[in-house]
Design a protein around this motif. Structure first.
Motif, PDB file in Angstrom:
ATOM      1  N   ARG A 290       9.827   6.872   7.162  1.00  0.00           N
ATOM      2  CA  ARG A 290       9.459   6.464   8.519  1.00  0.00           C
ATOM      3  C   ARG A 290       7.992   6.046   8.603  1.00  0.00           C
ATOM      4  N   LEU A 291       7.134   6.782   7.891  1.00  0.00           N
ATOM      5  CA  LEU A 291       5.717   6.432   7.905  1.00  0.00           C
ATOM      6  C   LEU A 291       5.460   5.099   7.209  1.00  0.00           C
ATOM      7  N   LYS A 292       6.196   4.821   6.139  1.00  0.00           N
ATOM      8  CA  LYS A 292       6.040   3.539   5.451  1.00  0.00           C
ATOM      9  C   LYS A 292       6.365   2.369   6.374  1.00  0.00           C
ATOM     10  N   ARG A 295       3.765   0.771  11.734  1.00  0.00           N
ATOM     11  CA  ARG A 295       2.703  -0.241  11.697  1.00  0.00           C
ATOM     12  C   ARG A 295       1.334   0.380  11.462  1.00  0.00           C
ATOM     13  N   SER A 296       1.081   1.545  12.009  1.00  0.00           N
ATOM     14  CA  SER A 296      -0.254   2.158  11.893  1.00  0.00           C
ATOM     15  C   SER A 296      -0.560   2.670  10.491  1.00  0.00           C
ATOM     16  N   PHE A 297       0.466   2.730   9.624  1.00  0.00           N
ATOM     17  CA  PHE A 297       0.244   3.193   8.256  1.00  0.00           C
ATOM     18  C   PHE A 297       0.379   2.069   7.232  1.00  0.00           C
ATOM     19  N   ARG A 298       0.422   0.829   7.689  1.00  0.00           N
ATOM     20  CA  ARG A 298       0.623  -0.275   6.763  1.00  0.00           C
ATOM     21  C   ARG A 298      -0.593  -0.558   5.881  1.00  0.00           C
ATOM     22  N   MET A 362      -8.993  16.114   8.378  1.00  0.00           N
ATOM     23  CA  MET A 362      -8.628  14.701   8.457  1.00  0.00           C
ATOM     24  C   MET A 362      -7.259  14.521   9.111  1.00  0.00           C
ATOM     25  N   SER A 363      -7.115  13.395   9.795  1.00  0.00           N
ATOM     26  CA  SER A 363      -5.798  13.010  10.284  1.00  0.00           C
ATOM     27  C   SER A 363      -4.947  12.592   9.095  1.00  0.00           C
ATOM     28  N   LEU A 364      -3.637  12.467   9.301  1.00  0.00           N
ATOM     29  CA  LEU A 364      -2.749  12.080   8.215  1.00  0.00           C
ATOM     30  C   LEU A 364      -3.094  10.691   7.703  1.00  0.00           C
ATOM     31  N   HIS A 365      -3.458   9.787   8.604  1.00  0.00           N
ATOM     32  CA  HIS A 365      -3.827   8.421   8.199  1.00  0.00           C
ATOM     33  C   HIS A 365      -5.115   8.426   7.381  1.00  0.00           C
ATOM     34  N   ASP A 366      -6.116   9.173   7.840  1.00  0.00           N
ATOM     35  CA  ASP A 366      -7.388   9.227   7.110  1.00  0.00           C
ATOM     36  C   ASP A 366      -7.211   9.889   5.743  1.00  0.00           C
TER      37      ASP A 366
END
Length: 482
Positions: A290-292, A295-298, A362-366
């Motif tokens: 789902r994260l892949k 859009r915010s994790f692209r 850190m956030s998951l994205h960072d």
């Protein structure tokens, strides 16, 4: 005009030596303050060093592949103005001067200033091979390529330093090859000067070196000096000194030497305990997919390791006593505020464990971005010493090799290390809400947690491992702990 020596600075934290990987300049080149002139390999990383003064390069005093002690002269540069005069001596040969104190070089060492000798230009200066001259401090000059003519010992130093009268530099005649290929040749005992190049533009490739090592190419093989590990280059086709045809010996140095010392110290200092847990991570794998697609994790790479790293940092915050160190000298236990998460990375130079500072905040994205940068930098050999220091907990991802789990050895100064095994499809007993059971194919992994029993007792270690497993089994639990 005067000449000035640039000594090898400490490129890391208290390091005593470094190996020359490649020169960025050649005799006759103009250099400015802070220009990168040399790349060296230390026990921790590859580092490009800037020079603290400007001028014209006169001579490279060490060759690629040499191991040089910190403080030893590595390059001579012609600079504007006189070098001054030593108050104790009425003149003398050019000597090193202090320059700007560059970042990472430590405190400036004291130096003397001497006036350069003035001599008349010599005529018909011979450039035939002769004895290797000594350095200015009396030490023997590091060995150069055996097939390149060295300046005769009778050549006056001031005349030999004039570019118009100098013989060709050994580095100017070296075989064309990238630093990793040179290192491979050195590790395999192949004289890269004797390898027949097949790459475009006459470049020696990895396959050329491998062919030469296996006897398929023309190569001169270096002998290995017993004990010291220094390579004495022999003639073309000469075998390793004292080594049979069925074995190859590689000097123990650099990252491999530092890693070995650290692992031995850790294994025999900290009492290790390892516990294991097998976990159904089907929900974690669903979240990865789902994260892949999000859009915010692209712009970052999403892998199972990312979620394991997040779960580990959250579990360490929940069990803060495990994020600690044992200070034997002070007789204290050090509790760390931040989780500086180390990731064991296999690189061409050996195993490195750079760490992400304050990974738990850190956030998951960072965290995904930091992981990607850490791995890429480590594999390129560009990890800085500061990124290798200060770790508080480590993950070793043995699953990438298809390994189920392991009993990892602690990094010195850390209380815990987590082995993340391969994620596999396996039959699993699934319990429905009504209590009924069924066997279904699920994504399953094994975790191995080693901990220092002086700091982490069985209860704390078991609780930490169980919390990591709970987060990976049901990632939604993270919302309760974040």
């Amino acid at each position: 005009m005067a000449s000035k020596l640039f000594n090898l600075p400490d490129p890391g934290e208290g390091l005593t030596e470094a190996e020359v990987v490649s020169w960025k300049v050649q005799p006759g080149d103009e250099v400015g303050v802070n220009d990168l002139v040399i790349e060296v390999e230390t026990a921790k990383s590859l580092v490009e060093l800037p020079i603290p003064f400007a001028g014209k390069v006169l001579e490279l005093l060490v060759a690629e592949g040499d191991t040089v002690e910190v403080g030893a002269p590595i390059i001579s540069v012609e600079v504007d103005g006189d070098a001054g005069e030593d108050p104790d001596e009425g003149g003398g040969e050019p000597a090193e001067e202090s320059g700007p104190n560059l970042v990472g070089y430590g405190a400036k060492a004291g130096s003397t200033r001497r006036r350069a000798r003035k001599v008349s230009p010599a005529k018909d200066v011979p450039t035939t091979p002769g004895p290797v001259p000594a350095l200015r401090d009396g030490r023997e000059r590091p060995p150069q390529d055996p097939e390149v003519a060295q300046p005769a010992a009778t050549v006056p130093e001031e005349v030999a330093q004039q570019p118009s009268r100098r013989a060709a530099s050994p580095q100017q005649l070296r075989a064309l090859a990238k630093p990793p290929v040179r290192k491979l040749a050195k590790d395999l005992g192949v004289d890269i000067q004797a390898v027949t190049p097949t790459g475009e533009g006459g470049v020696v490739t990895r396959s050329d070196v491998e062919a030469a090592a296996s006897g398929g190419g023309a190569a001169a093989v270096a002998g290995v000096a017993a004990g010291a590990g220094a390579a004495a280059v022999a003639g073309a086709g000469a075998p390793f000194a004292g080594i049979g045809p069925e074995e190859t010996r590689v000097p123990i140095k650099g990252v491999r030497k530092a890693t070995a010392a650290a692992m031995v110290s850790s294994a025999f200092t900290a009492p290790h305990v390892t516990e294991f847990l097998t976990v159904d991570v089907t929900a974690m794998m669903d979240l990865v997919e789902r994260l892949k697609a999000d859009r915010s994790f692209r712009d970052v790479k999403v892998t199972p390791l990312l979620l394991v790293a997040k779960a580990f940092t959250l579990a360490l915050r929940r069990n803060a006593e495990a994020n600690s160190s044992w200070d034997e000298q002070a007789g204290e236990i050090v509790l760390h505020r931040d989780v500086n998460l180390g990731i064991a990375a296999a690189t061409p130079r050996g195993l490195l464990v750079p760490n992400i500072k304050a990974a738990d905040r850190m956030s998951l994205h960072d965290l995904a971005g930091a992981l990607g940068e850490l791995v890429a930098t480590a594999r390129d050999g560009r990890t800085q010493p500061a990124d290798l220091a200060g770790g508080t907990a480590t993950i070793t991802n043995v699953g990438v090799f298809g390994v189920d789990t392991g009993t990892p050895i602690l990094n010195p100064g850390e209380a815990v290390i987590l082995a993340f095994g391969a994620v596999r499809r396996m039959p699993w007993v699934v319990t429905a809400p009504d209590g009924s059971e069924s066997i279904e194919p699920r994504w399953v992994t094994q975790l191995g947690l080693s901990f220092d029993h002086r700091l982490v007792d069985g209860e704390l270690g078991s609780r930490l491992l169980a919390d990591i497993g709970a987060l990976l089994h049901d990632p939604g639990t993270a919302f309760l702990w974040a």
